[in-house]
Every structure is written in C-alpha cells, then in structure tokens.
Design a protein around this motif. Structure first.
Motif, short mmCIF file in Angstrom:
data_model
loop_
_atom_site.label_atom_id
_atom_site.label_comp_id
_atom_site.label_asym_id
_atom_site.label_seq_id
_atom_site.Cartn_x
_atom_site.Cartn_y
_atom_site.Cartn_z
N ASP A 39 -13.59 9.50 -48.81
CA ASP A 39 -13.10 11.46 -49.09
C ASP A 39 -13.34 11.80 -49.90
O ASP A 39 -13.87 13.01 -49.56
CB ASP A 39 -11.34 10.72 -49.35
CG ASP A 39 -10.83 10.73 -47.77
OD1 ASP A 39 -10.96 9.79 -46.81
OD2 ASP A 39 -9.18 9.79 -48.52
N GLN A 40 -14.07 11.12 -50.77
CA GLN A 40 -14.59 11.51 -51.79
C GLN A 40 -14.32 12.28 -52.56
O GLN A 40 -14.12 13.56 -53.41
CB GLN A 40 -15.99 12.70 -51.24
CG GLN A 40 -17.13 11.46 -50.43
CD GLN A 40 -18.59 12.00 -50.22
OE1 GLN A 40 -18.69 12.85 -51.74
NE2 GLN A 40 -18.91 12.22 -49.54
N PHE A 41 -12.96 11.90 -53.37
CA PHE A 41 -12.14 13.07 -54.27
C PHE A 41 -12.78 13.18 -55.14
O PHE A 41 -13.43 12.13 -55.84
CB PHE A 41 -10.20 12.00 -54.37
CG PHE A 41 -9.74 12.71 -55.27
CD1 PHE A 41 -9.07 12.94 -54.40
CD2 PHE A 41 -9.85 11.61 -56.64
CE1 PHE A 41 -8.25 14.54 -55.82
CE2 PHE A 41 -8.72 12.45 -57.51
CZ PHE A 41 -7.85 13.76 -57.17
N GLY A 42 -13.04 14.04 -55.76
CA GLY A 42 -13.08 14.25 -57.09
C GLY A 42 -14.43 14.53 -57.30
O GLY A 42 -15.60 14.99 -58.31
N VAL A 43 -15.14 14.84 -55.63
CA VAL A 43 -16.72 15.74 -55.90
C VAL A 43 -16.75 16.64 -56.19
O VAL A 43 -17.78 16.78 -57.23
CB VAL A 43 -17.00 14.88 -54.63
CG1 VAL A 43 -16.47 16.45 -53.77
CG2 VAL A 43 -18.18 15.51 -54.54
N ASN A 44 -15.72 17.69 -57.19
CA ASN A 44 -16.11 18.94 -57.21
C ASN A 44 -14.80 19.07 -58.19
O ASN A 44 -12.89 18.26 -57.58
CB ASN A 44 -15.75 20.10 -56.18
CG ASN A 44 -16.95 19.35 -55.20
OD1 ASN A 44 -16.70 19.21 -54.23
ND2 ASN A 44 -17.89 20.33 -55.31
N VAL A 45 -14.79 19.40 -59.16
CA VAL A 45 -13.30 19.83 -59.90
C VAL A 45 -13.48 21.73 -60.35
O VAL A 45 -14.99 21.35 -60.98
CB VAL A 45 -13.08 19.46 -61.37
CG1 VAL A 45 -12.52 17.33 -60.23
CG2 VAL A 45 -14.59 18.72 -62.09
N SER A 46 -12.54 22.39 -60.85
CA SER A 46 -13.33 23.18 -61.65
C SER A 46 -11.38 23.17 -62.13
O SER A 46 -10.13 23.59 -62.12
CB SER A 46 -12.88 24.78 -60.35
OG SER A 46 -11.94 25.75 -61.23
N LEU A 47 -11.32 23.94 -63.45
CA LEU A 47 -10.14 24.14 -64.24
C LEU A 47 -9.69 25.45 -64.67
O LEU A 47 -11.30 26.12 -65.40
CB LEU A 47 -10.35 23.16 -65.92
CG LEU A 47 -9.14 23.08 -66.39
CD1 LEU A 47 -7.90 22.57 -65.82
CD2 LEU A 47 -9.54 22.01 -67.75
#
Length: 64
Positions: free
Chosen positions: A26-34
């Motif tokens: 699934d590639q969970f965490g490939v992009n993050v925004s805070l």
C-alpha cells in the motif's frame, strides 16, 4: 509513520502509526503533511482490498 516529540534538543519516539486496513504494497507513509495538530498520511497504492477492480487508487489517512 513514527511520531516524535522534542523537549529541548532531545527527540523521543511517542507512537508508531499504521493504516487500519493495511495490506502489503500500500505504501502507507510515502507522503505526509502536518498542519498544527492534523496529520495527513498518504498510501499511494492502497486499493481498498478490491485487487484489480480499482488498482492503485490510493488513500489518505487523517489523524488528530
């Protein structure tokens, strides 16, 4: 996704986030925004368990 807090110059791991419906690839965490207390985590190949019906549709998980 690893969550850290900083006190002074010391970083401490607080939590590890996992997708609630995680599947291999699934590639969970490939992009993050805070932004403030809101965290958005991308999973670019999440397909909702549908296999080839909607291949690599992707998903965003929101945490507060």
């Amino acid at each position: 996704v690893y969550i850290f807090t900083r006190i002074g110059s010391t970083w401490t791991e607080q939590q590890i986030l996992h997708a609630s419906d995680a599947q291999a690839g699934d590639q969970f965490g490939v992009n993050v925004s805070l932004s403030g207390e809101i965290l958005a985590v991308g999973a670019i190949t999440e397909d909702g368990g549908t296999g080839d019906l909607i291949p690599s549709a992707g998903a965003v998980y929101i945490y507060k």
